[in-house]
Scaffold this motif. Structure first.
Motif, PDB file in Angstrom:
ATOM      1  N   ARG A  31      49.681 -78.265  14.935  1.00 39.44           N
ATOM      2  CA  ARG A  31      50.116 -77.138  15.769  1.00 39.44           C
ATOM      3  C   ARG A  31      49.274 -75.925  15.392  1.00 39.44           C
ATOM      4  NH1 ARG A  31      55.205 -73.665  15.648  1.00 39.44           N
ATOM      5  NH2 ARG A  31      55.717 -73.233  17.824  1.00 39.44           N
ATOM      6  N   PHE A  32      48.689 -75.291  16.410  1.00 34.75           N
ATOM      7  CA  PHE A  32      47.734 -74.207  16.187  1.00 34.75           C
ATOM      8  C   PHE A  32      48.126 -72.981  17.002  1.00 34.75           C
ATOM      9  CE2 PHE A  32      45.768 -78.350  15.939  1.00 34.75           C
ATOM     10  CZ  PHE A  32      45.049 -78.306  14.750  1.00 34.75           C
ATOM     11  N   ILE A  33      47.690 -71.807  16.528  1.00 36.46           N
ATOM     12  CA  ILE A  33      47.916 -70.579  17.285  1.00 36.46           C
ATOM     13  C   ILE A  33      46.590 -69.848  17.489  1.00 36.46           C
ATOM     14  CG2 ILE A  33      50.284 -70.249  16.466  1.00 36.46           C
ATOM     15  CD1 ILE A  33      49.139 -68.031  14.599  1.00 36.46           C
ATOM     16  N   LEU A  34      46.514 -69.104  18.584  1.00 33.11           N
ATOM     17  CA  LEU A  34      45.384 -68.230  18.856  1.00 33.11           C
ATOM     18  C   LEU A  34      45.956 -66.890  19.310  1.00 33.11           C
ATOM     19  CD1 LEU A  34      42.274 -67.896  19.167  1.00 33.11           C
ATOM     20  CD2 LEU A  34      42.578 -68.571  21.563  1.00 33.11           C
ATOM     21  N   ALA A  35      45.563 -65.792  18.653  1.00 29.54           N
ATOM     22  CA  ALA A  35      46.137 -64.475  18.963  1.00 29.54           C
ATOM     23  C   ALA A  35      45.278 -63.391  18.299  1.00 29.54           C
ATOM     24  CB  ALA A  35      47.579 -64.400  18.453  1.00 29.54           C
ATOM     25  N   PRO A  36      45.422 -62.125  18.738  1.00 27.97           N
ATOM     26  CA  PRO A  36      46.224 -61.680  19.890  1.00 27.97           C
ATOM     27  C   PRO A  36      45.431 -61.796  21.188  1.00 27.97           C
ATOM     28  CG  PRO A  36      45.304 -59.798  18.755  1.00 27.97           C
ATOM     29  CD  PRO A  36      44.831 -61.000  17.995  1.00 27.97           C
ATOM     30  N   LEU A  37      46.113 -62.148  22.284  1.00 21.62           N
ATOM     31  CA  LEU A  37      45.496 -62.292  23.593  1.00 21.62           C
ATOM     32  C   LEU A  37      46.124 -61.308  24.577  1.00 21.62           C
ATOM     33  CD1 LEU A  37      45.595 -66.177  23.661  1.00 21.62           C
ATOM     34  CD2 LEU A  37      43.500 -64.830  23.603  1.00 21.62           C
ATOM     35  N   LEU A  38      45.354 -60.893  25.563  1.00 22.99           N
ATOM     36  CA  LEU A  38      45.885 -60.045  26.610  1.00 22.99           C
ATOM     37  C   LEU A  38      46.741 -60.876  27.556  1.00 22.99           C
ATOM     38  CD1 LEU A  38      42.719 -57.901  27.461  1.00 22.99           C
ATOM     39  CD2 LEU A  38      44.601 -57.336  25.907  1.00 22.99           C
ATOM     40  N   LYS A  39      47.596 -60.202  28.307  1.00 21.05           N
ATOM     41  CA  LYS A  39      48.510 -60.877  29.219  1.00 21.05           C
ATOM     42  C   LYS A  39      47.735 -61.775  30.187  1.00 21.05           C
ATOM     43  CE  LYS A  39      52.291 -60.062  32.462  1.00 21.05           C
ATOM     44  NZ  LYS A  39      53.103 -59.048  33.181  1.00 21.05           N
ATOM     45  N   GLY A  40      48.133 -63.039  30.278  1.00 21.35           N
ATOM     46  CA  GLY A  40      47.498 -64.007  31.162  1.00 21.35           C
ATOM     47  C   GLY A  40      46.417 -64.842  30.513  1.00 21.35           C
ATOM     48  N   ASN A 183      50.073 -80.205  24.292  1.00 23.38           N
ATOM     49  CA  ASN A 183      50.911 -79.230  24.989  1.00 23.38           C
ATOM     50  C   ASN A 183      50.474 -77.828  24.599  1.00 23.38           C
ATOM     51  OD1 ASN A 183      52.575 -81.134  26.244  1.00 23.38           O
ATOM     52  ND2 ASN A 183      53.903 -81.277  24.450  1.00 23.38           N
ATOM     53  N   HIS A 184      50.741 -76.867  25.483  1.00 19.89           N
ATOM     54  CA  HIS A 184      50.528 -75.474  25.110  1.00 19.89           C
ATOM     55  C   HIS A 184      51.734 -74.648  25.553  1.00 19.89           C
ATOM     56  CE1 HIS A 184      49.499 -74.463  29.311  1.00 19.89           C
ATOM     57  NE2 HIS A 184      49.629 -73.192  28.951  1.00 19.89           N
ATOM     58  N   SER A 185      52.011 -73.597  24.787  1.00 20.12           N
ATOM     59  CA  SER A 185      53.098 -72.675  25.119  1.00 20.12           C
ATOM     60  C   SER A 185      52.645 -71.262  24.776  1.00 20.12           C
ATOM     61  CB  SER A 185      54.390 -73.028  24.368  1.00 20.12           C
ATOM     62  OG  SER A 185      54.174 -73.020  22.974  1.00 20.12           O
ATOM     63  N   VAL A 186      53.314 -70.280  25.390  1.00 18.57           N
ATOM     64  CA  VAL A 186      52.909 -68.883  25.255  1.00 18.57           C
ATOM     65  C   VAL A 186      54.084 -68.049  24.765  1.00 18.57           C
ATOM     66  CG1 VAL A 186      51.990 -66.863  26.462  1.00 18.57           C
ATOM     67  CG2 VAL A 186      51.242 -69.171  27.138  1.00 18.57           C
ATOM     68  N   HIS A 187      53.836 -67.215  23.772  1.00 16.01           N
ATOM     69  CA  HIS A 187      54.841 -66.258  23.270  1.00 16.01           C
ATOM     70  C   HIS A 187      54.308 -64.843  23.488  1.00 16.01           C
ATOM     71  CE1 HIS A 187      57.836 -64.307  20.804  1.00 16.01           C
ATOM     72  NE2 HIS A 187      56.875 -63.757  20.078  1.00 16.01           N
ATOM     73  N   SER A 188      55.088 -64.018  24.187  1.00 13.89           N
ATOM     74  CA  SER A 188      54.700 -62.629  24.457  1.00 13.89           C
ATOM     75  C   SER A 188      55.394 -61.686  23.491  1.00 13.89           C
ATOM     76  CB  SER A 188      55.064 -62.248  25.896  1.00 13.89           C
ATOM     77  OG  SER A 188      54.378 -63.072  26.821  1.00 13.89           O
ATOM     78  N   GLY A 192      55.427 -52.862  27.561  1.00 13.58           N
ATOM     79  CA  GLY A 192      54.643 -52.213  28.610  1.00 13.58           C
ATOM     80  C   GLY A 192      53.209 -52.647  28.636  1.00 13.58           C
ATOM     81  N   ASN A 193      52.309 -51.660  28.693  1.00 12.48           N
ATOM     82  CA  ASN A 193      50.881 -51.953  28.762  1.00 12.48           C
ATOM     83  C   ASN A 193      50.318 -52.507  27.463  1.00 12.48           C
ATOM     84  OD1 ASN A 193      50.777 -51.037  31.414  1.00 12.48           O
ATOM     85  ND2 ASN A 193      50.336 -48.919  30.796  1.00 12.48           N
ATOM     86  N   GLU A 194      51.112 -52.403  26.384  1.00 14.14           N
ATOM     87  CA  GLU A 194      50.658 -52.903  25.077  1.00 14.14           C
ATOM     88  C   GLU A 194      51.038 -54.358  24.863  1.00 14.14           C
ATOM     89  OE1 GLU A 194      48.803 -51.085  23.123  1.00 14.14           O
ATOM     90  OE2 GLU A 194      48.908 -49.447  24.594  1.00 14.14           O
ATOM     91  N   LYS A 195      51.582 -55.014  25.878  1.00 12.01           N
ATOM     92  CA  LYS A 195      52.064 -56.383  25.722  1.00 12.01           C
ATOM     93  C   LYS A 195      50.909 -57.341  25.442  1.00 12.01           C
ATOM     94  CE  LYS A 195      55.893 -58.992  27.583  1.00 12.01           C
ATOM     95  NZ  LYS A 195      56.842 -59.122  28.695  1.00 12.01           N
ATOM     96  N   GLN A 196      51.112 -58.208  24.455  1.00 15.01           N
ATOM     97  CA  GLN A 196      50.099 -59.200  24.093  1.00 15.01           C
ATOM     98  C   GLN A 196      50.734 -60.575  24.002  1.00 15.01           C
ATOM     99  OE1 GLN A 196      48.597 -57.210  20.485  1.00 15.01           O
ATOM    100  NE2 GLN A 196      46.679 -56.844  21.581  1.00 15.01           N
TER     101      GLN A 196
END
Length: 234
Positions: A31-40, A183-188, A192-196
């Motif tokens: 299980r791997f993570i990639l961050a921080p990413l912009l919305k989308g 599989n992939h999943s997304v955690h926000s 507001g505009n600072e959402k990653q």
């Protein structure tokens, strides 16, 4: 099993393995993570990586088996518990690891009575069997068994035509895919505009590649596909 606490940097895009385990010789999980990413961005990367992991990652398997004096696939061989069809199905499940390309020969040559397993396959020196205990056949009498094998390295799944029979040589459906599931999943997080976003990738492999190796190969394959666009003006 290895698990690490998820910590996210707010400055640089980073990836990390947060969980790793070996369920059996033929089932690895990561299980791997990639961050921080912009919305989308997480979905964009996650969908592409999943398709690359399942469809572009290469593997090695047995694609053909040749028996002596066997009229058809559903024949039985005196002294062997399994039919030819059952032996072919068992050969289909053998997991191999190799960097060879093209078609190469291997064989099984044993004398009964005994259990025939993957350990009895005579392979080229650069091909490795992941699980030597995988069952192939049960010889109940003192008979000689010889099977000529053909192995290949490729990607995806190749279904063989049932009429592709050549003088005792039978095709085997080829499952070249070392990645069994992804599989992939997304955690926000943020407001507001600072959402990653954080992208989570889960990878299961058949043991011929570790999930980390599969992730690296899938990423390289995606990069190779996109490189021509960088030279579009030229």
């Amino acid at each position: 099993m290895v698990r690490e606490k998820v910590t996210i940097s707010t400055r640089t895009l980073q990836w990390k393995c947060v969980e790793s385990r070996t369920d059996s010789k033929r089932l690895y999980y990561g299980r791997f993570i990639l961050a921080p990413l912009l919305k989308g961005q997480a979905d964009t990367i996650g969908i592409a990586m999943r398709r690359a992991l399942l469809g572009e990652t290469e593997g090695t398997c047995i694609t053909r088996a040749k028996f002596e004096k066997i009229p058809h696939e559903f024949s039985t061989i005196v002294g062997i518990q399994e039919s030819v069809h059952e032996i072919l199905m068992n050969l289909k499940e053998i997991v191999l690891r190799s960097n060879l390309y093209g078609t190469h020969n291997a064989s099984i040559c044993v004398k009964g009575p005994r259990e025939v397993t993957a350990q009895d396959i005579i392979l080229p020196t650069s091909v490795e069997i992941i699980d030597n205990t995988q069952h192939i056949a049960s010889l109940k009498e003192p008979i000689d068994l010889y099977i000529g094998l053909q192995i290949e390295r490729n990607r995806g799944y190749r279904r063989q035509l049932p009429n592709d029979f050549q003088d005792g040589s039978y095709p085997i459906d080829a499952i070249f895919m070392p990645v069994r599931n992804a599989n992939h999943s997304v955690h926000s997080y943020g407001n507001g505009n600072e959402k990653q976003e954080i992208l989570f990738l889960e990878i299961w492999t058949n043991g011929s590649l570790t999930p980390k190796e599969a992730l690296h190969e899938a990423a390289r394959n995606l990069i190779d596909l996109f490189i021509p666009f960088l030279h579009a003006e030229e």
